[in-house]
Design a protein around this motif. Structure first.
Motif, short mmCIF file in Angstrom:
data_model
loop_
_atom_site.label_atom_id
_atom_site.label_comp_id
_atom_site.label_asym_id
_atom_site.label_seq_id
_atom_site.Cartn_x
_atom_site.Cartn_y
_atom_site.Cartn_z
N ALA A 136 95.76 2.12 -46.20
CA ALA A 136 94.89 1.02 -45.76
C ALA A 136 94.25 0.33 -46.95
CB ALA A 136 93.83 1.55 -44.81
N HIS A 137 93.81 1.11 -47.94
CA HIS A 137 93.21 0.52 -49.14
C HIS A 137 94.24 -0.33 -49.90
CE1 HIS A 137 90.37 -0.03 -52.34
NE2 HIS A 137 91.16 0.57 -53.22
N GLY A 138 95.47 0.18 -49.96
CA GLY A 138 96.54 -0.58 -50.62
C GLY A 138 96.80 -1.91 -49.94
N ILE A 139 96.74 -1.94 -48.62
CA ILE A 139 96.92 -3.19 -47.88
C ILE A 139 95.74 -4.13 -48.13
CG2 ILE A 139 97.00 -4.19 -45.55
CD1 ILE A 139 98.65 -1.66 -44.75
N ASP A 140 94.53 -3.56 -48.16
CA ASP A 140 93.33 -4.38 -48.39
C ASP A 140 93.38 -5.11 -49.73
OD1 ASP A 140 92.30 -3.59 -45.97
OD2 ASP A 140 90.92 -2.10 -46.81
N MET A 141 94.10 -4.56 -50.70
CA MET A 141 94.20 -5.21 -52.01
C MET A 141 94.89 -6.57 -51.93
SD MET A 141 95.26 -2.04 -54.42
CE MET A 141 94.23 -0.60 -54.59
N PHE A 142 95.62 -6.78 -50.86
CA PHE A 142 96.33 -8.04 -50.67
C PHE A 142 95.57 -8.94 -49.69
CE2 PHE A 142 99.33 -5.02 -52.24
CZ PHE A 142 100.16 -5.74 -53.08
N GLY A 143 94.25 -8.77 -49.68
CA GLY A 143 93.38 -9.47 -48.73
C GLY A 143 93.53 -10.97 -48.74
N ALA A 144 93.65 -11.58 -49.91
CA ALA A 144 93.76 -13.04 -49.98
C ALA A 144 95.05 -13.52 -49.29
CB ALA A 144 93.72 -13.52 -51.42
N THR A 145 96.13 -12.78 -49.49
CA THR A 145 97.39 -13.14 -48.84
C THR A 145 97.27 -13.00 -47.33
OG1 THR A 145 98.52 -12.23 -50.77
CG2 THR A 145 99.88 -12.70 -48.84
N LEU A 146 96.68 -11.88 -46.91
CA LEU A 146 96.53 -11.63 -45.47
C LEU A 146 95.59 -12.65 -44.83
CD1 LEU A 146 96.30 -7.74 -45.65
CD2 LEU A 146 98.30 -9.13 -45.06
N GLU A 147 94.55 -13.02 -45.56
CA GLU A 147 93.61 -14.03 -45.06
C GLU A 147 94.31 -15.37 -44.88
OE1 GLU A 147 89.79 -16.22 -46.91
OE2 GLU A 147 89.68 -14.02 -46.91
N LEU A 148 95.12 -15.76 -45.85
CA LEU A 148 95.87 -17.01 -45.76
C LEU A 148 96.81 -16.99 -44.56
CD1 LEU A 148 96.76 -19.77 -46.89
CD2 LEU A 148 98.34 -18.53 -48.39
N ILE A 149 97.49 -15.88 -44.35
CA ILE A 149 98.40 -15.75 -43.21
C ILE A 149 97.63 -15.84 -41.90
CG2 ILE A 149 99.92 -14.12 -42.01
CD1 ILE A 149 100.89 -13.27 -44.86
N GLY A 150 96.49 -15.16 -41.83
CA GLY A 150 95.67 -15.22 -40.62
C GLY A 150 95.20 -16.63 -40.31
N GLU A 151 94.77 -17.35 -41.34
CA GLU A 151 94.35 -18.75 -41.15
C GLU A 151 95.51 -19.61 -40.70
OE1 GLU A 151 92.52 -20.09 -44.78
OE2 GLU A 151 90.97 -18.54 -44.69
#
Length: 191
Positions: free
Chosen positions: A116-131
């Motif tokens: 989960a922490h490893g995934i969180d490191m890609f937060g900006a990418t995930l945030e962009l995808i969510g938006e």
């Protein structure tokens, strides 16, 4: 990170890649890092904790590279293309680390918290995808499926480049990304 902790992680990365993490004793890691075996356990209470630290170090390196590679503004298409190209560039610049990360991702040694922490490191990418999903730019796809599909296609591009050293890295990255984009985009306008 302290110098000794960093040295232990870097040594473990090298030895895990050379020997496999199952076949690399902590005593060897400590010796190669120039510290006492007991010192290793001051930083990592177990070999499993060291393996997770290596995993997270590799994920952080990759995430940092992706962040630097992607434009901070522009269309979703172009920003995701930057992440895509950054992922391929990092893997090609660090083939040993990329291969080890692939092994560790499949390992039972990596706990749910570290994953989960490893995934969180890609937060900006995930945030962009969510938006992009919220604004109807890309199809609403279950995030883990989207991540798995992207990783598989990036891995295929990396494998192709490894087998075809004369192929254009930029063209391969662009082509592989455009194929992926066509699968997730609601409208193929590049937005």
């Amino acid at each position: 990170m302290t110098d000794k902790r960093t040295r232990l992680i870097e040594t473990a990365i090298r030895l895990f890649h050379e020997r496999g993490f199952w076949d690399t004793p902590t005593a060897l890691i400590a010796r190669e890092a120039g510290v006492a075996n007991g010192t290793l356990f001051n930083y990592f209470p177990s070999k499993a904790a060291l393996v997770e630290a290596v995993y997270l170090s590799l994920k952080q390196s990759w995430a940092t590279h992706l962040q630097a590679a992607a434009p901070s503004s522009g269309s979703v298409h172009d920003r995701l293309a930057g992440y895509w190209t950054g992922a391929i560039d990092w893997a090609r610049a660090h083939p040993d680390r990329y291969a080890l990360l692939g092994q560790l991702k499949l390992s039972d040694e990596i706990g749910d918290g570290a994953r989960a922490h490893g995934i969180d490191m890609f937060g900006a990418t995930l945030e962009l995808i969510g938006e992009a999903m919220a604004h109807g730019v890309i199809h609403p796809i279950e995030p883990d499926l989207l991540k798995t599909l992207a990783e598989a296609q990036i891995s295929a591009a990396i494998e192709f480049l490894g087998k075809h050293p004369d192929a254009s890295v930029a063209e391969t990255a662009r082509t592989s990304y455009e194929i992926f984009w066509r699968g997730i985009a609601v409208a193929l306008t590049g937005d």
